[in-house]
Design an enzyme around this catalytic site. Structure first.
Site, PDB file in Angstrom:
ATOM      1  N   ASN A  11       2.457   3.697   0.279  1.00 41.84           N
ATOM      2  CA  ASN A  11       1.982   4.217  -1.006  1.00 41.84           C
ATOM      3  C   ASN A  11       0.461   4.311  -0.957  1.00 41.84           C
ATOM      4  O   ASN A  11      -0.230   3.298  -1.040  1.00 41.84           O
ATOM      5  CB  ASN A  11       2.455   3.258  -2.113  1.00 41.84           C
ATOM      6  CG  ASN A  11       1.921   3.645  -3.471  1.00 41.84           C
ATOM      7  OD1 ASN A  11       1.328   4.714  -3.649  1.00 41.84           O
ATOM      8  ND2 ASN A  11       2.138   2.770  -4.447  1.00 41.84           N
ATOM      9  N   LYS A  13      -1.456   5.513  -3.100  1.00 40.30           N
ATOM     10  CA  LYS A  13      -2.050   5.404  -4.438  1.00 40.30           C
ATOM     11  C   LYS A  13      -3.088   6.511  -4.629  1.00 40.30           C
ATOM     12  O   LYS A  13      -2.865   7.625  -4.176  1.00 40.30           O
ATOM     13  CB  LYS A  13      -2.608   3.996  -4.665  1.00 40.30           C
ATOM     14  CG  LYS A  13      -1.549   2.932  -4.347  1.00 40.30           C
ATOM     15  CD  LYS A  13      -1.928   1.560  -4.764  1.00 40.30           C
ATOM     16  CE  LYS A  13      -0.778   0.605  -4.457  1.00 40.30           C
ATOM     17  NZ  LYS A  13      -0.994  -0.731  -4.921  1.00 40.30           N
ATOM     18  N   HIS A  97       6.322   2.386 -10.657  1.00 37.52           N
ATOM     19  CA  HIS A  97       5.383   1.486  -9.967  1.00 37.52           C
ATOM     20  C   HIS A  97       4.633   0.656 -11.009  1.00 37.52           C
ATOM     21  O   HIS A  97       4.306   1.153 -12.085  1.00 37.52           O
ATOM     22  CB  HIS A  97       4.398   2.284  -9.099  1.00 37.52           C
ATOM     23  CG  HIS A  97       3.560   1.381  -8.255  1.00 37.52           C
ATOM     24  ND1 HIS A  97       2.446   0.752  -8.751  1.00 37.52           N
ATOM     25  CD2 HIS A  97       3.703   0.957  -6.977  1.00 37.52           C
ATOM     26  CE1 HIS A  97       1.939  -0.023  -7.791  1.00 37.52           C
ATOM     27  NE2 HIS A  97       2.678   0.088  -6.711  1.00 37.52           N
ATOM     28  N   GLU A  99       1.677  -0.197 -11.353  1.00 39.14           N
ATOM     29  CA  GLU A  99       0.407   0.367 -11.853  1.00 39.14           C
ATOM     30  C   GLU A  99       0.683   1.442 -12.894  1.00 39.14           C
ATOM     31  O   GLU A  99      -0.081   1.619 -13.838  1.00 39.14           O
ATOM     32  CB  GLU A  99      -0.431   0.888 -10.670  1.00 39.14           C
ATOM     33  CG  GLU A  99      -1.058  -0.275  -9.906  1.00 39.14           C
ATOM     34  CD  GLU A  99      -1.266  -0.034  -8.427  1.00 39.14           C
ATOM     35  OE1 GLU A  99      -1.252   1.130  -7.993  1.00 39.14           O
ATOM     36  OE2 GLU A  99      -1.427  -1.034  -7.698  1.00 39.14           O
ATOM     37  N   GLU A 182       8.596  -5.568  -6.224  1.00 39.21           N
ATOM     38  CA  GLU A 182       7.164  -5.750  -6.024  1.00 39.21           C
ATOM     39  C   GLU A 182       6.646  -6.742  -7.057  1.00 39.21           C
ATOM     40  O   GLU A 182       6.445  -6.377  -8.226  1.00 39.21           O
ATOM     41  CB  GLU A 182       6.441  -4.416  -6.203  1.00 39.21           C
ATOM     42  CG  GLU A 182       6.920  -3.349  -5.242  1.00 39.21           C
ATOM     43  CD  GLU A 182       5.819  -2.338  -4.971  1.00 39.21           C
ATOM     44  OE1 GLU A 182       5.346  -2.304  -3.835  1.00 39.21           O
ATOM     45  OE2 GLU A 182       5.422  -1.616  -5.883  1.00 39.21           O
ATOM     46  N   GLY A 188      -1.918  -5.783  -4.174  1.00 40.50           N
ATOM     47  CA  GLY A 188      -3.353  -5.565  -4.010  1.00 40.50           C
ATOM     48  C   GLY A 188      -4.188  -6.829  -4.116  1.00 40.50           C
ATOM     49  O   GLY A 188      -5.406  -6.762  -4.231  1.00 40.50           O
ATOM     50  N   SER A 228       1.034  -6.833  -0.947  1.00 41.37           N
ATOM     51  CA  SER A 228       0.182  -7.401   0.104  1.00 41.37           C
ATOM     52  C   SER A 228       0.874  -7.550   1.455  1.00 41.37           C
ATOM     53  O   SER A 228       0.587  -8.493   2.203  1.00 41.37           O
ATOM     54  CB  SER A 228      -0.427  -8.733  -0.358  1.00 41.37           C
ATOM     55  OG  SER A 228      -1.285  -8.509  -1.468  1.00 41.37           O
TER      56      SER A 228
END
Ligand code: PGA
Length: 271
Positions: A11, A13, A97, A99, A182, A188, A228
């Site tokens: 991904n 992003k 996702h 985010e 996730e 991150g 991560s």
């Protein structure tokens, strides 16, 4: 039943400006990665680079979009519809996702296991996206996962089960659905879930699917881990029996993504 094929998604992003797209794709194309049938590799650049990456990328790797609209395209400024992805022959889409969920203020509030109306609404919103994308023929990577607050409150399984239940209420054919667990606190942050923590949730999800969907779906669905993942921690994670691959963020922009793809061999050697 056939073993679940290992899957590694990258991904990107909101990255890929300047020469980055070419650089990343060159690394992937030059890599001696294990080929199908042992692993499926899918990279997800921002929308504007999908076509370029698709054109440059080796044929055994595929592309995914990072999101798409919840129904047929119309007056929804800034959105991209599932139909458009199908037109571009983009086979995969990442949906829900964290985010994106955060941008929708979805699920970021912990209420000790209770879900307020807004959160229920947003669970449904992601589930509707999954159902619509599937109806258009896309394959879906549906993301779920708990926040740190939810984990610390001991509600991890409750949270991921509610997220999966929302999808289960809208989806009857799971063939083209993959779950990406996730843990939000690991995304991150460099704080990866331990192999045992990841396996516990993946195993719990499979049990939930076994009881609430069907044993066949529980057995066949791929549940991948994200948060991560890097070249150093991937092998130990990949060895977990209920973990079928990764959704990789930061490390998917770096050459170590190839090492993560290679961790698929942990599975084939133990099969
Ligand atoms: P990360 O992101 O690997 O940078 O933690 C994972 C993801 O958001 O899919």
């Amino acid at each position: 039943m056939a073993p679940r094929k290992f899957f590694v998604g990258g991904n990107w992003k909101c990255n890929g400006a300047g020469d980055d797209v070419k650089k990343i794709v060159t690394v992937l194309n030059d890599a001696e990665a294990p080929r199908a049938p042992s692993v499926k590799v899918v990279v997800s650049p921002p929308f504007v680079f999908l076509q370029q990456v698709k054109g440059l990328l080796r044929p055994d790797f595929a592309v995914a979009a990072q999101n798409c609209w919840v129904r047929k395209g119309d007056a929804f400024t800034g959105e991209i519809s599932a139909e458009m992805l199908v037109n571009l022959q983009v086979p995969w889409v990442i949906l829900g996702h964290s985010e994106r969920r955060a941008l929708l203020s979805d699920q970021m509030i912990s209420l000790s296991g209770k879900f307020p109306r807004k959160i229920v609404h947003n669970l449904t919103f992601v589930a509707d996206k999954v159902a619509y994308a599937l109806s258009q023929g896309l394959k879906v990577i549906a993301c779920i996962g708990e926040t740190l607050e939810q984990r610390e409150a001991g509600t991890t399984m409750e949270v991921v089960a509610a997220q999966t239940k929302a999808i289960a209420e809208k989806v009857s054919d799971w063939t083209n659905v993959m779950l990406a667990y996730e843990s939000v606190w690991a995304i991150g942050t460099g704080k990866v879930a331990s192999p045992a923590q990841a396996e516990e949730v993946h195993d719990g999800l499979r049990k939930w699917l076994n009881t609430n969907v069907t044993p066949a779906v529980a057995e066949s669905i791929r549940i991948i881990y994200g948060g991560s993942v890097n070249g150093a921690n991937c092998k130990e994670l990949a060895a977990q029996p209920d973990l079928d691959g990764f959704l990789v963020g930061g490390a998917s922009l770096k050459p170590e993504f190839v090492d993560i793809v290679k961790s698929a061999t942990v599975k084939s050697s133990s099969a």
